[in-house]
Design a protein around this motif. Structure first.
Motif: not given
Lengths: 113, 113
Positions: A12-13, A20-21, A79-81, A112-113
């Motif tokens: 959760i981001k 990074t996965l 990056s920059t979700l 992504v919240l």
């Protein structure tokens, strides 16, 4: 033989962060492909790596990147979700190329919240 | 036109019947064809691969390929409730940048008791 493994399984981001996965292919497999799966778009190809080189890339923005290490393990970075990046990210490995039979890992569910 | 097209379904068949799943693709130089099964919340798992025109049988499953018509199908005989899942058609081809596997959006199959 162990299957494809992916870490983490869940993330959760928040918007603007990066993630990074990681993916470890089946032993002996040298090709690793990444896919994004969403309910609306289905499985969409992100990129394929072979011998530490990106061989093919899907139609995703430059915020999505990846790499492969000498042991064939691969990582992808976003990056920059954005909210729209919420999806199941799947890694698949094959012996030589994306045209060979691909074996999928369990995926990483990114929210992504 | 989508590169790989499938009817999203749901396709409902009674237990014991034959389920027929269809897929068309747009690129005539496609060389490899796969059917994957995906249960809800799980990653895709390979059912069949086919590379030449004609039929290929594996247990209750038969894949059929017709390159002239750009058509590939999957027949499931004696359908069981455990066959209820989404079936993904995937097509492999060599592109300028390397090798690429393209997936359809999947057909949801429901096998009813």
């Amino acid at each position: 033989k162990a299957g494809v493994t992916q870490t983490p399984r869940y993330l959760i981001k928040t918007r603007g962060q990066q993630v990074t996965l990681s993916c470890s292919p089946i032993s002996g497999h040298r090709s690793v492909s990444w896919y994004q799966q969403t309910p609306g778009q289905g499985l969409q190809f992100l990129f394929e790596y072979f011998s530490e080189t990106q061989r093919n890339k899907g139609n995703f923005p430059g915020r999505f990147s990846g790499r492969q290490f000498s042991n064939s393990r691969s990582e992808m970075n976003v990056s920059t979700l954005e909210l729209g990046d919420s999806a199941l990210y799947l890694c698949a490995s094959s012996l030589r190329s994306a045209q060979d039979t691909q074996y999928f890992g369990p995926g990483t569910r990114l929210t992504v919240l | 036109q989508k590169e790989v097209e499938q009817n999203s379904g749901p396709l409902s068949v009674p237990e014991g019947a034959i389920a027929s799943l269809n897929c068309t693709y747009s690129d005539r130089v496609s060389q490899s064809f796969f059917w994957y099964r995906q249960y809800s919340g799980k990653s895709p798992e390979l059912i069949m691969s086919i590379y030449s025109n004609g039929d290929k049988e594996d247990g209750r499953f038969t894949a059929q390929l017709n390159k002239a018509s750009q058509y590939v199908s999957l027949l499931i005989r004696d359908s069981q409730p455990s066959d209820s899942a989404t079936y993904l058609c995937a097509v492999g081809r060599v592109t300028g940048g390397g090798n690429k596997l393209t997936f359809g959006t999947g057909t949801q199959l429901k096998v009813e008791l």
